[in-house]
Design a protein around this motif. Structure first.
Motif, PDB file in Angstrom:
ATOM      1  N   VAL A 185      46.881  42.868  37.998  1.00  0.00           N
ATOM      2  CA  VAL A 185      47.143  42.997  39.440  1.00  0.00           C
ATOM      3  C   VAL A 185      47.395  41.617  40.039  1.00  0.00           C
ATOM      4  O   VAL A 185      48.339  41.418  40.814  1.00  0.00           O
ATOM      5  CB  VAL A 185      45.973  43.713  40.149  1.00  0.00           C
ATOM      6  N   ARG A 186      46.564  40.643  39.665  1.00  0.00           N
ATOM      7  CA  ARG A 186      46.720  39.278  40.208  1.00  0.00           C
ATOM      8  C   ARG A 186      48.045  38.649  39.796  1.00  0.00           C
ATOM      9  O   ARG A 186      48.723  38.044  40.630  1.00  0.00           O
ATOM     10  CB  ARG A 186      45.560  38.386  39.762  1.00  0.00           C
ATOM     11  N   ILE A 187      48.417  38.778  38.522  1.00  0.00           N
ATOM     12  CA  ILE A 187      49.668  38.136  38.113  1.00  0.00           C
ATOM     13  C   ILE A 187      50.878  38.854  38.709  1.00  0.00           C
ATOM     14  O   ILE A 187      51.900  38.228  38.957  1.00  0.00           O
ATOM     15  CB  ILE A 187      49.778  37.943  36.580  1.00  0.00           C
ATOM     16  N   GLU A 188      50.738  40.144  38.972  1.00  0.00           N
ATOM     17  CA  GLU A 188      51.808  40.869  39.668  1.00  0.00           C
ATOM     18  C   GLU A 188      51.917  40.363  41.105  1.00  0.00           C
ATOM     19  O   GLU A 188      53.017  40.080  41.592  1.00  0.00           O
ATOM     20  CB  GLU A 188      51.532  42.369  39.641  1.00  0.00           C
ATOM     21  N   GLN A 189      50.795  40.211  41.783  1.00  0.00           N
ATOM     22  CA  GLN A 189      50.791  39.719  43.160  1.00  0.00           C
ATOM     23  C   GLN A 189      51.325  38.295  43.258  1.00  0.00           C
ATOM     24  O   GLN A 189      51.941  37.925  44.252  1.00  0.00           O
ATOM     25  CB  GLN A 189      49.392  39.799  43.759  1.00  0.00           C
ATOM     26  N   LYS A 190      51.090  37.490  42.220  1.00  0.00           N
ATOM     27  CA  LYS A 190      51.585  36.114  42.198  1.00  0.00           C
ATOM     28  C   LYS A 190      53.073  36.043  41.851  1.00  0.00           C
ATOM     29  O   LYS A 190      53.668  34.972  41.883  1.00  0.00           O
ATOM     30  CB  LYS A 190      50.785  35.288  41.180  1.00  0.00           C
ATOM     31  N   GLY A 191      53.663  37.164  41.489  1.00  0.00           N
ATOM     32  CA  GLY A 191      55.080  37.204  41.173  1.00  0.00           C
ATOM     33  C   GLY A 191      55.431  36.650  39.805  1.00  0.00           C
ATOM     34  O   GLY A 191      56.553  36.190  39.590  1.00  0.00           O
ATOM     35  N   LEU A 192      54.491  36.705  38.860  1.00  0.00           N
ATOM     36  CA  LEU A 192      54.720  36.154  37.527  1.00  0.00           C
ATOM     37  C   LEU A 192      55.294  37.172  36.546  1.00  0.00           C
ATOM     38  O   LEU A 192      55.733  36.805  35.457  1.00  0.00           O
ATOM     39  CB  LEU A 192      53.412  35.592  36.961  1.00  0.00           C
ATOM     40  N   VAL A 193      55.280  38.434  36.940  1.00  0.00           N
ATOM     41  CA  VAL A 193      55.775  39.507  36.076  1.00  0.00           C
ATOM     42  C   VAL A 193      56.616  40.481  36.894  1.00  0.00           C
ATOM     43  O   VAL A 193      56.461  40.589  38.110  1.00  0.00           O
ATOM     44  CB  VAL A 193      54.609  40.294  35.407  1.00  0.00           C
ATOM     45  N   ASP A 194      57.505  41.148  36.201  1.00  0.00           N
ATOM     46  CA  ASP A 194      58.216  42.278  36.777  1.00  0.00           C
ATOM     47  C   ASP A 194      57.526  43.525  36.244  1.00  0.00           C
ATOM     48  O   ASP A 194      57.044  43.535  35.101  1.00  0.00           O
ATOM     49  CB  ASP A 194      59.686  42.269  36.363  1.00  0.00           C
ATOM     50  N   VAL A 195      57.459  44.556  37.074  1.00  0.00           N
ATOM     51  CA  VAL A 195      56.742  45.768  36.696  1.00  0.00           C
ATOM     52  C   VAL A 195      57.686  46.957  36.796  1.00  0.00           C
ATOM     53  O   VAL A 195      58.409  47.114  37.778  1.00  0.00           O
ATOM     54  CB  VAL A 195      55.517  45.987  37.615  1.00  0.00           C
ATOM     55  N   GLU A 196      57.662  47.757  35.749  1.00  0.00           N
ATOM     56  CA  GLU A 196      58.455  48.979  35.722  1.00  0.00           C
ATOM     57  C   GLU A 196      57.520  50.137  35.394  1.00  0.00           C
ATOM     58  O   GLU A 196      56.713  50.036  34.466  1.00  0.00           O
ATOM     59  CB  GLU A 196      59.544  48.870  34.656  1.00  0.00           C
ATOM     60  N   LYS A 197      57.638  51.200  36.167  1.00  0.00           N
ATOM     61  CA  LYS A 197      56.842  52.389  35.855  1.00  0.00           C
ATOM     62  C   LYS A 197      57.630  53.239  34.866  1.00  0.00           C
ATOM     63  O   LYS A 197      58.765  53.611  35.112  1.00  0.00           O
ATOM     64  CB  LYS A 197      56.529  53.177  37.127  1.00  0.00           C
TER      65      LYS A 197
ATOM     66  N   THR B 202      56.597  42.754  32.384  1.00  0.00           N
ATOM     67  CA  THR B 202      57.535  41.870  31.703  1.00  0.00           C
ATOM     68  C   THR B 202      57.439  40.496  32.342  1.00  0.00           C
ATOM     69  O   THR B 202      57.517  40.373  33.575  1.00  0.00           O
ATOM     70  CB  THR B 202      58.983  42.398  31.837  1.00  0.00           C
ATOM     71  N   LEU B 203      57.282  39.484  31.534  1.00  0.00           N
ATOM     72  CA  LEU B 203      57.220  38.123  32.047  1.00  0.00           C
ATOM     73  C   LEU B 203      58.582  37.758  32.646  1.00  0.00           C
ATOM     74  O   LEU B 203      59.611  37.936  32.009  1.00  0.00           O
ATOM     75  CB  LEU B 203      56.867  37.170  30.902  1.00  0.00           C
ATOM     76  N   ASN B 204      58.583  37.253  33.885  1.00  0.00           N
ATOM     77  CA  ASN B 204      59.844  36.852  34.514  1.00  0.00           C
ATOM     78  C   ASN B 204      59.973  35.329  34.479  1.00  0.00           C
ATOM     79  O   ASN B 204      59.137  34.640  33.875  1.00  0.00           O
ATOM     80  CB  ASN B 204      59.939  37.424  35.937  1.00  0.00           C
ATOM     81  N   ASP B 205      61.014  34.797  35.110  1.00  0.00           N
ATOM     82  CA  ASP B 205      61.248  33.351  35.073  1.00  0.00           C
ATOM     83  C   ASP B 205      60.079  32.564  35.652  1.00  0.00           C
ATOM     84  O   ASP B 205      59.683  31.536  35.105  1.00  0.00           O
ATOM     85  CB  ASP B 205      62.533  32.993  35.826  1.00  0.00           C
ATOM     86  N   ARG B 206      59.532  33.048  36.758  1.00  0.00           N
ATOM     87  CA  ARG B 206      58.382  32.360  37.360  1.00  0.00           C
ATOM     88  C   ARG B 206      57.182  32.391  36.414  1.00  0.00           C
ATOM     89  O   ARG B 206      56.448  31.413  36.282  1.00  0.00           O
ATOM     90  CB  ARG B 206      58.050  33.018  38.691  1.00  0.00           C
ATOM     91  N   GLY B 207      56.992  33.515  35.737  1.00  0.00           N
ATOM     92  CA  GLY B 207      55.912  33.629  34.754  1.00  0.00           C
ATOM     93  C   GLY B 207      56.129  32.701  33.569  1.00  0.00           C
ATOM     94  O   GLY B 207      55.177  32.106  33.060  1.00  0.00           O
ATOM     95  N   GLU B 208      57.382  32.559  33.134  1.00  0.00           N
ATOM     96  CA  GLU B 208      57.703  31.632  32.037  1.00  0.00           C
ATOM     97  C   GLU B 208      57.364  30.201  32.441  1.00  0.00           C
ATOM     98  O   GLU B 208      56.823  29.437  31.636  1.00  0.00           O
ATOM     99  CB  GLU B 208      59.185  31.731  31.652  1.00  0.00           C
ATOM    100  N   GLN B 209      57.659  29.839  33.683  1.00  0.00           N
ATOM    101  CA  GLN B 209      57.335  28.499  34.179  1.00  0.00           C
ATOM    102  C   GLN B 209      55.824  28.291  34.217  1.00  0.00           C
ATOM    103  O   GLN B 209      55.319  27.236  33.832  1.00  0.00           O
ATOM    104  CB  GLN B 209      57.931  28.280  35.571  1.00  0.00           C
ATOM    105  N   GLU B 210      55.112  29.303  34.682  1.00  0.00           N
ATOM    106  CA  GLU B 210      53.649  29.232  34.736  1.00  0.00           C
ATOM    107  C   GLU B 210      53.070  29.094  33.327  1.00  0.00           C
ATOM    108  O   GLU B 210      52.129  28.335  33.108  1.00  0.00           O
ATOM    109  CB  GLU B 210      53.089  30.480  35.429  1.00  0.00           C
ATOM    110  N   LEU B 211      53.628  29.832  32.376  1.00  0.00           N
ATOM    111  CA  LEU B 211      53.164  29.755  30.994  1.00  0.00           C
ATOM    112  C   LEU B 211      53.432  28.368  30.409  1.00  0.00           C
ATOM    113  O   LEU B 211      52.569  27.803  29.732  1.00  0.00           O
ATOM    114  CB  LEU B 211      53.824  30.840  30.141  1.00  0.00           C
TER     115      LEU B 211
END
Length: 111
Positions: free
Chosen positions: A53-65, A78-87
Motif C-alpha cells: 500500500v505504501r509503495i503504491e501511494q508513493k508512486g513506485l509501482v503500477d497496479v493492475e487488477k 509492477t515496478l515503474n520508472d520511479r520505482g526503478e530509480q528508488e531501487l
C-alpha cells in the motif's frame, strides 16, 4: 526471528520488495512466498500488504487488477520508472552502508 533482525528488516524491506518486483510483476501472496523462499520466513503477510500500500501511494509501482479464479481480483504490482530509480538509490545506499559496517567489523581489520 531475532529482535535485531526484525528491526533491521524494517529499514530495508521496501528495497527488498522493490528488488523482487524488478524481476517481474507479482501480487501480494507471490511476494510473500518469494520472501519466504529467500529465507525471510517470519515476515507476516500483513506486513507485506501494508508495505505494498505504501509503495503504491508513493508512486513506485503500477497496479493492475487481474481476475482471480478464487475470489476477488488480485492487485498485480509492477515496478515503474520511479520505482526503478528508488531501487537504484536503495542499492547505492546499501552498498555504502554495508561497506562502512564491514570496516567496523574487527574480523576485517588489519592489526
Amino acid at each position: 526471528m531475532s529482535k535485531q533482525l526484525t528491526e533491521m528488516l524494517k529499514g530495508t524491506l521496501e528495497g527488498i520488495v522493490l528488488a523482487l518486483l524488478s524481476g517481474r510483476p507479482a501480487y501480494g501472496y507471490e511476494i510473500t512466498a518469494q520472501l519466504r523462499d529467500r529465507g525471510f520466513e517470519d515476515i507476516a503477510e500483513g506486513t507485506v500488504y501494508a508495505l505494498l500500500v505504501r509503495i503504491e501511494q508513493k508512486g513506485l509501482v503500477d497496479v493492475e487488477k487481474v481476475p482471480s479464479e478464487k475470489g476477488p481480483p488480485r492487485k498485480v504490482f509492477t515496478l515503474n520508472d520511479r520505482g526503478e530509480q528508488e531501487l537504484a538509490e536503495f542499492w547505492t545506499t546499501w552498498s555504502l552502508l554495508a561497506g562502512r559496517i564491514e570496516e567496523l567489523n574487527p574480523k576485517n581489520r588489519e592489526n
